[in-house]
Design a protein around this motif. Sequence first.
Motif, mmCIF file in Angstrom:
data_model
loop_
_atom_site.group_PDB
_atom_site.id
_atom_site.type_symbol
_atom_site.label_atom_id
_atom_site.label_comp_id
_atom_site.label_asym_id
_atom_site.label_seq_id
_atom_site.Cartn_x
_atom_site.Cartn_y
_atom_site.Cartn_z
ATOM 1 N N ARG A 18 0.812 -1.219 0.000
ATOM 2 C CA ARG A 18 0.000 0.000 0.000
ATOM 3 C C ARG A 18 0.847 1.272 0.000
ATOM 4 O O ARG A 18 0.367 2.364 0.326
ATOM 5 C CB ARG A 18 -0.968 0.018 1.193
ATOM 6 N N LYS A 19 2.100 1.167 -0.399
ATOM 7 C CA LYS A 19 3.002 2.327 -0.442
ATOM 8 C C LYS A 19 3.462 2.658 -1.860
ATOM 9 O O LYS A 19 3.909 3.774 -2.125
ATOM 10 C CB LYS A 19 4.252 2.072 0.420
ATOM 11 N N MET A 20 3.370 1.687 -2.789
ATOM 12 C CA MET A 20 3.839 1.900 -4.153
ATOM 13 C C MET A 20 2.865 1.231 -5.110
ATOM 14 O O MET A 20 2.501 0.072 -4.918
ATOM 15 C CB MET A 20 5.235 1.314 -4.339
ATOM 16 N N LEU A 21 2.431 1.957 -6.134
ATOM 17 C CA LEU A 21 1.532 1.429 -7.140
ATOM 18 C C LEU A 21 2.195 1.585 -8.500
ATOM 19 O O LEU A 21 2.702 2.657 -8.823
ATOM 20 C CB LEU A 21 0.204 2.187 -7.112
ATOM 21 N N GLN A 22 2.221 0.508 -9.271
ATOM 22 C CA GLN A 22 2.726 0.548 -10.634
ATOM 23 C C GLN A 22 1.630 0.043 -11.546
ATOM 24 O O GLN A 22 0.992 -0.970 -11.251
ATOM 25 C CB GLN A 22 3.966 -0.325 -10.780
ATOM 26 N N VAL A 23 1.390 0.755 -12.627
ATOM 27 C CA VAL A 23 0.309 0.386 -13.536
ATOM 28 C C VAL A 23 0.767 0.585 -14.978
ATOM 29 O O VAL A 23 1.527 1.500 -15.281
ATOM 30 C CB VAL A 23 -0.979 1.191 -13.205
ATOM 31 N N SER A 24 0.344 -0.322 -15.850
ATOM 32 C CA SER A 24 0.636 -0.199 -17.281
ATOM 33 C C SER A 24 -0.672 -0.059 -18.036
ATOM 34 O O SER A 24 -1.757 -0.286 -17.493
ATOM 35 C CB SER A 24 1.411 -1.427 -17.765
ATOM 36 N N GLY A 25 -0.575 0.313 -19.299
ATOM 37 C CA GLY A 25 -1.764 0.510 -20.116
ATOM 38 C C GLY A 25 -2.387 1.882 -19.935
ATOM 39 O O GLY A 25 -3.547 2.087 -20.270
ATOM 40 N N ILE A 26 -1.616 2.832 -19.429
ATOM 41 C CA ILE A 26 -2.109 4.191 -19.180
ATOM 42 C C ILE A 26 -2.001 5.018 -20.450
ATOM 43 O O ILE A 26 -0.970 5.036 -21.113
ATOM 44 C CB ILE A 26 -1.303 4.856 -18.039
ATOM 45 N N LYS A 27 -3.081 5.720 -20.775
ATOM 46 C CA LYS A 27 -3.100 6.597 -21.949
ATOM 47 C C LYS A 27 -2.823 8.052 -21.588
ATOM 48 O O LYS A 27 -2.251 8.794 -22.376
ATOM 49 C CB LYS A 27 -4.451 6.509 -22.645
ATOM 50 N N ASP A 61 4.584 7.221 -23.510
ATOM 51 C CA ASP A 61 5.008 6.516 -24.718
ATOM 52 C C ASP A 61 4.832 5.009 -24.562
ATOM 53 O O ASP A 61 4.441 4.321 -25.502
ATOM 54 C CB ASP A 61 6.461 6.832 -25.062
ATOM 55 N N ILE A 62 5.116 4.493 -23.372
ATOM 56 C CA ILE A 62 4.943 3.057 -23.132
ATOM 57 C C ILE A 62 3.753 2.778 -22.210
ATOM 58 O O ILE A 62 3.411 1.637 -21.961
ATOM 59 C CB ILE A 62 6.229 2.395 -22.574
ATOM 60 N N GLY A 63 3.117 3.841 -21.698
ATOM 61 C CA GLY A 63 1.885 3.709 -20.922
ATOM 62 C C GLY A 63 2.064 3.252 -19.493
ATOM 63 O O GLY A 63 1.249 2.502 -18.975
ATOM 64 N N THR A 64 3.127 3.726 -18.814
ATOM 65 C CA THR A 64 3.355 3.307 -17.434
ATOM 66 C C THR A 64 3.228 4.484 -16.473
ATOM 67 O O THR A 64 3.541 5.623 -16.808
ATOM 68 C CB THR A 64 4.742 2.662 -17.254
ATOM 69 N N LEU A 65 2.780 4.170 -15.268
ATOM 70 C CA LEU A 65 2.620 5.147 -14.201
ATOM 71 C C LEU A 65 3.065 4.501 -12.906
ATOM 72 O O LEU A 65 2.742 3.341 -12.644
ATOM 73 C CB LEU A 65 1.152 5.570 -14.085
ATOM 74 N N LYS A 66 3.823 5.250 -12.098
ATOM 75 C CA LYS A 66 4.271 4.768 -10.795
ATOM 76 C C LYS A 66 3.932 5.851 -9.768
ATOM 77 O O LYS A 66 4.314 7.010 -9.925
ATOM 78 C CB LYS A 66 5.771 4.512 -10.829
ATOM 79 N N VAL A 67 3.195 5.455 -8.723
ATOM 80 C CA VAL A 67 2.738 6.389 -7.691
ATOM 81 C C VAL A 67 3.160 5.863 -6.326
ATOM 82 O O VAL A 67 2.980 4.677 -6.034
ATOM 83 C CB VAL A 67 1.201 6.551 -7.732
ATOM 84 N N SER A 68 3.711 6.756 -5.479
ATOM 85 C CA SER A 68 4.060 6.377 -4.114
ATOM 86 C C SER A 68 3.214 7.183 -3.142
ATOM 87 O O SER A 68 2.625 8.194 -3.501
ATOM 88 C CB SER A 68 5.553 6.629 -3.848
#
Length: 91
Positions: A18-27, A61-68
């Motif tokens: 619950r401290k780091m979120l990584q997601v792909s497929g982001i437009k 460009d590759i659709g990735t997002l990283k949130v802390s």
Amino acid sequence: MSEINSELNKHTLCIEDRKMLQVSGIKDVAEFNEEAVTAQCDFGDLLIKGEKLHVEALDLDIGTLKVSGNIIAVVYNEKSQAKGFFKRAFS
């Protein structure tokens, strides 16, 4: 259950402690602040709620997002018609 269109981009979501979120497929990322991040993907809007949220990395460009931060909730909403912040700023 309806079939998923094969033309949709692959979408994955991973939350670590619950401290780091990584997601792909982001437009696009429509908006963000310390309490919420709204990202757009083929499956609708992805709302990330929490405290002291920080966008660590964003690569459209590759659709990735990283949130802390302290991640409290992740919610999918129906597809939005609104343009995101970055599309409006750089169009």
